[in-house]
Design a protein around this motif. Structure first.
Motif, PDB file in Angstrom:
ATOM      1  N   THR A 141       0.469  -1.296   0.541  1.00 43.11           N
ATOM      2  CA  THR A 141      -0.015  -0.019  -0.023  1.00 43.11           C
ATOM      3  C   THR A 141       0.786   1.155   0.484  1.00 43.11           C
ATOM      4  N   PHE A 142      -0.009   2.333  -0.414  1.00 45.15           N
ATOM      5  CA  PHE A 142       1.334   3.659  -0.338  1.00 45.15           C
ATOM      6  C   PHE A 142       2.045   3.979   1.169  1.00 45.15           C
ATOM      7  N   PRO A 143       0.494   3.311   2.102  1.00 40.41           N
ATOM      8  CA  PRO A 143       1.643   3.900   3.821  1.00 40.41           C
ATOM      9  C   PRO A 143       2.689   2.558   3.772  1.00 40.41           C
ATOM     10  N   ALA A 144       2.852   1.902   3.509  1.00 44.69           N
ATOM     11  CA  ALA A 144       3.619   1.234   3.573  1.00 44.69           C
ATOM     12  C   ALA A 144       4.587   0.951   2.578  1.00 44.69           C
ATOM     13  N   ARG A 145       4.768   2.053   1.596  1.00 42.84           N
ATOM     14  CA  ARG A 145       5.664   1.961   1.081  1.00 42.84           C
ATOM     15  C   ARG A 145       6.649   3.735   1.568  1.00 42.84           C
ATOM     16  N   MET A 146       5.441   4.079   2.039  1.00 43.65           N
ATOM     17  CA  MET A 146       6.439   5.788   2.552  1.00 43.65           C
ATOM     18  C   MET A 146       6.700   5.537   3.753  1.00 43.65           C
ATOM     19  N   ALA A 147       6.333   4.361   4.048  1.00 47.54           N
ATOM     20  CA  ALA A 147       6.947   4.162   5.731  1.00 47.54           C
ATOM     21  C   ALA A 147       8.951   3.165   4.974  1.00 47.54           C
ATOM     22  N   ARG A 148       8.577   1.694   4.581  1.00 46.83           N
ATOM     23  CA  ARG A 148       9.626   1.847   3.561  1.00 46.83           C
ATOM     24  C   ARG A 148      10.415   2.067   2.935  1.00 46.83           C
ATOM     25  N   SER A 191       7.873  14.612   1.874  1.00 48.58           N
ATOM     26  CA  SER A 191       7.375  13.306   1.762  1.00 48.58           C
ATOM     27  C   SER A 191       6.110  14.006   2.223  1.00 48.58           C
ATOM     28  N   ALA A 192       5.629  14.335   3.197  1.00 47.39           N
ATOM     29  CA  ALA A 192       3.947  14.560   3.680  1.00 47.39           C
ATOM     30  C   ALA A 192       3.237  14.398   2.456  1.00 47.39           C
ATOM     31  N   ASP A 193       3.343  15.457   1.565  1.00 49.30           N
ATOM     32  CA  ASP A 193       1.930  15.760   0.026  1.00 49.30           C
ATOM     33  C   ASP A 193       2.759  15.557  -0.557  1.00 49.30           C
ATOM     34  N   TRP A 194       3.410  14.086  -0.767  1.00 52.73           N
ATOM     35  CA  TRP A 194       4.305  13.480  -2.116  1.00 52.73           C
ATOM     36  C   TRP A 194       2.564  13.019  -2.739  1.00 52.73           C
ATOM     37  N   THR A 195       2.494  12.959  -4.350  1.00 55.82           N
ATOM     38  CA  THR A 195       1.852  11.950  -4.749  1.00 55.82           C
ATOM     39  C   THR A 195       2.693  10.351  -4.809  1.00 55.82           C
ATOM     40  N   GLU A 196       2.022   9.573  -5.561  1.00 61.68           N
ATOM     41  CA  GLU A 196       2.426   8.794  -6.260  1.00 61.68           C
ATOM     42  C   GLU A 196       3.254   8.912  -7.081  1.00 61.68           C
ATOM     43  N   ALA A 197       2.849   9.396  -7.855  1.00 59.86           N
ATOM     44  CA  ALA A 197       4.671   9.483  -9.116  1.00 59.86           C
ATOM     45  C   ALA A 197       5.789  10.236  -7.933  1.00 59.86           C
ATOM     46  N   GLU A 198       5.432  11.059  -7.386  1.00 60.67           N
ATOM     47  CA  GLU A 198       6.704  11.715  -6.472  1.00 60.67           C
ATOM     48  C   GLU A 198       7.167  10.463  -6.005  1.00 60.67           C
ATOM     49  N   LEU A 199       6.381   9.747  -5.350  1.00 53.12           N
ATOM     50  CA  LEU A 199       6.995   8.576  -4.186  1.00 53.12           C
ATOM     51  C   LEU A 199       7.885   7.711  -5.073  1.00 53.12           C
ATOM     52  N   ALA A 200       7.454   7.162  -6.352  1.00 53.62           N
ATOM     53  CA  ALA A 200       8.081   6.658  -7.314  1.00 53.62           C
ATOM     54  C   ALA A 200       8.910   7.079  -8.122  1.00 53.62           C
ATOM     55  N   TRP A 201       9.485   8.244  -8.058  1.00 52.69           N
ATOM     56  CA  TRP A 201      10.572   9.076  -7.918  1.00 52.69           C
ATOM     57  C   TRP A 201      11.598   9.014  -7.317  1.00 52.69           C
ATOM     58  N   PHE A 202      11.194   9.137  -5.755  1.00 51.55           N
ATOM     59  CA  PHE A 202      12.249   8.728  -5.060  1.00 51.55           C
ATOM     60  C   PHE A 202      12.265   7.306  -4.245  1.00 51.55           C
ATOM     61  N   LEU A 230      15.094   6.932  -7.385  1.00 55.38           N
ATOM     62  CA  LEU A 230      16.556   7.600  -6.673  1.00 55.38           C
ATOM     63  C   LEU A 230      17.663   6.526  -5.721  1.00 55.38           C
ATOM     64  N   LEU A 231      16.130   5.779  -4.865  1.00 51.44           N
ATOM     65  CA  LEU A 231      17.023   5.733  -3.477  1.00 51.44           C
ATOM     66  C   LEU A 231      18.105   4.148  -4.626  1.00 51.44           C
ATOM     67  N   ASP A 232      17.210   3.501  -5.112  1.00 47.87           N
ATOM     68  CA  ASP A 232      17.965   2.647  -6.056  1.00 47.87           C
ATOM     69  C   ASP A 232      19.573   3.099  -7.114  1.00 47.87           C
ATOM     70  N   GLN A 233      19.510   4.436  -6.961  1.00 50.36           N
ATOM     71  CA  GLN A 233      20.657   4.577  -7.240  1.00 50.36           C
ATOM     72  C   GLN A 233      22.436   4.358  -6.265  1.00 50.36           C
ATOM     73  N   GLU A 234      23.376   5.007  -6.972  1.00 50.71           N
ATOM     74  CA  GLU A 234      24.432   5.046  -5.927  1.00 50.71           C
ATOM     75  C   GLU A 234      24.227   6.296  -4.664  1.00 50.71           C
ATOM     76  N   ASP A 235      24.802   6.077  -3.810  1.00 47.47           N
ATOM     77  CA  ASP A 235      24.514   7.379  -3.232  1.00 47.47           C
ATOM     78  C   ASP A 235      25.912   8.329  -3.839  1.00 47.47           C
ATOM     79  N   VAL A 236      26.791   8.047  -4.238  1.00 48.30           N
ATOM     80  CA  VAL A 236      27.788   8.663  -4.222  1.00 48.30           C
ATOM     81  C   VAL A 236      27.542   9.638  -5.551  1.00 48.30           C
ATOM     82  N   ASP A 237      26.388   8.942  -7.050  1.00 43.55           N
ATOM     83  CA  ASP A 237      25.555   9.608  -7.489  1.00 43.55           C
ATOM     84  C   ASP A 237      24.848  11.019  -7.402  1.00 43.55           C
TER      85      ASP A 237
END
Length: 92
Positions: free
Chosen positions: A6-13, A38-49, A52-59
């Protein structure tokens, strides 16, 4: 997403992943950004982030600091906010 969270579970993760990157600097950048915006993120904004978390930190840190060009798929309003780096609150 392959799993049907769910969206809330994805936000927590995502919050957990933001604050557990492996280095203090990355934790502050990713976690601080999540906490600030994150408090006002839409589905698209959460998906973007999530992507982003799947990318290398240094990048990502290079993109945020402006030392590396931002790839097309991550450019836009959220990256513009990340480039401000005004959400990083380092405890003393």
């Amino acid at each position: 997403m392959p799993d049907a969270l769910t969206f809330p579970a994805r936000m927590a993760r995502t919050k957990f992943r933001s604050w557990h990157r492996g280095t203090r600097e990355a934790d502050y950048i990713f976690g601080g950004f999540f906490d600030r915006y994150s408090a006002d993120w839409t589905e698209a904004e959460l998906a973007w982030f999530e992507a982003l978390l799947d990318q290398e930190d240094v990048d990502v840190i290079g993109w945020a600091m402006g030392t590396i060009a931002v790839p097309q798929e991550f450019s836009g309003p959220q990256m513009d906010l990340m480039k401000q780096l005004d959400f990083v609150d380092i405890p003393r």
